[in-house]
Design a protein around this motif. Structure first.
Motif, short mmCIF file in Angstrom:
data_model
loop_
_atom_site.label_atom_id
_atom_site.label_comp_id
_atom_site.label_asym_id
_atom_site.label_seq_id
_atom_site.Cartn_x
_atom_site.Cartn_y
_atom_site.Cartn_z
N ALA A 1 0.85 -1.20 0.00
CA ALA A 1 0.00 0.00 0.00
C ALA A 1 0.88 1.25 0.00
O ALA A 1 2.00 1.23 0.51
CB ALA A 1 -0.91 -0.01 1.22
N PRO A 2 0.36 2.34 -0.54
CA PRO A 2 1.12 3.59 -0.47
C PRO A 2 1.15 4.11 0.97
O PRO A 2 0.24 3.84 1.75
CB PRO A 2 0.32 4.54 -1.37
CG PRO A 2 -1.07 3.99 -1.35
CD PRO A 2 -0.94 2.50 -1.21
N LEU A 3 2.20 4.83 1.32
CA LEU A 3 2.31 5.37 2.67
C LEU A 3 1.43 6.59 2.88
O LEU A 3 1.12 6.94 4.01
CB LEU A 3 3.77 5.70 3.00
CG LEU A 3 4.72 4.51 3.03
CD1 LEU A 3 6.14 4.97 3.35
CD2 LEU A 3 4.26 3.47 4.04
N PRO B 1 -4.20 5.64 6.81
CA PRO B 1 -4.82 5.39 8.12
C PRO B 1 -4.29 4.13 8.83
O PRO B 1 -4.16 4.13 10.05
CB PRO B 1 -6.30 5.24 7.79
CG PRO B 1 -6.48 5.96 6.50
CD PRO B 1 -5.19 5.82 5.76
N LEU B 2 -3.96 3.10 8.07
CA LEU B 2 -3.41 1.89 8.72
C LEU B 2 -2.01 2.14 9.28
O LEU B 2 -1.63 1.55 10.28
CB LEU B 2 -3.36 0.72 7.73
CG LEU B 2 -4.66 -0.04 7.53
CD1 LEU B 2 -4.46 -1.16 6.50
CD2 LEU B 2 -5.17 -0.61 8.83
N LEU B 3 -1.27 3.04 8.65
CA LEU B 3 0.04 3.39 9.16
C LEU B 3 -0.09 4.11 10.50
O LEU B 3 0.64 3.82 11.45
CB LEU B 3 0.76 4.27 8.14
CG LEU B 3 2.22 4.58 8.39
CD1 LEU B 3 3.05 3.31 8.40
CD2 LEU B 3 2.72 5.55 7.33
N VAL B 4 -1.05 5.01 10.58
CA VAL B 4 -1.31 5.74 11.83
C VAL B 4 -1.77 4.78 12.92
O VAL B 4 -1.28 4.81 14.05
CB VAL B 4 -2.35 6.86 11.59
CG1 VAL B 4 -2.73 7.53 12.90
CG2 VAL B 4 -1.82 7.87 10.58
N GLU B 5 -2.70 3.90 12.57
CA GLU B 5 -3.21 2.95 13.56
C GLU B 5 -2.13 1.96 13.98
O GLU B 5 -2.05 1.56 15.14
CB GLU B 5 -4.43 2.20 13.02
CG GLU B 5 -5.06 1.25 14.00
CD GLU B 5 -5.54 1.91 15.29
OE1 GLU B 5 -5.61 1.21 16.32
OE2 GLU B 5 -5.85 3.12 15.29
N SER B 6 -1.27 1.58 13.06
CA SER B 6 -0.17 0.68 13.38
C SER B 6 0.75 1.30 14.43
O SER B 6 1.20 0.63 15.37
CB SER B 6 0.61 0.36 12.12
OG SER B 6 1.72 -0.42 12.39
#
Length: 124
Positions: free
Chosen positions: A60-62, A75-80
């Motif tokens: 996925a793109p960052l 959003p998944l990066l933030v949640e991670s």
């Protein structure tokens, strides 16, 4: 000599959660109170969520464009990141020893937890 078998991982634990659970209960003599067992179960679930998010983010793109057209972090990066902080705090609150050396057991970790650090499981 301790003939007790370590407890199995919680039902539904994924690969990362089982690995975390086994790494903790294999070498440590855990006499968990209910609230500590719940902390460990939550840590297992958190590890599984992190593993799942990492798999989703692999290709996925960052960054993404939000509704206003601004480029923002995925959003998944933030949640991670949030789940990583949570996992760190859950494990810290269990006051697990930082290594398998006898020196570490003489120096209990000073993390605001509920009780003494755990001892090593005696295996023969």
């Amino acid at each position: 000599m301790d003939d007790r078998k370590p407890p199995p991982p919680p039902k539904g634990a994924g690969r990362a959660g089982r690995k975390l659970w086994n790494s903790i209960v294999k070498d440590l003599d855990l006499d968990l109170d209910t609230h500590e067992e719940l902390l460990l179960v939550q840590a297992v679930r958190c590890a599984d969520r992190l593993d799942s998010m990492a798999a989703e983010l692999e290709n996925a793109p960052l960054t993404l464009r939000n509704a206003r057209g601004d480029e923002v972090a995925h959003p998944l990066l933030v949640e991670s990141r949030q789940q990583s902080i949570l996992l760190s705090r859950l494990l810290a609150s269990l006051r697990l020893p930082s290594g398998l050396q006898d020196d570490d057991m003489d120096r209990p970790q000073r993390r605001g937890a509920s009780r003494r650090p755990y001892g090593f499981r005696v295996v023969s």
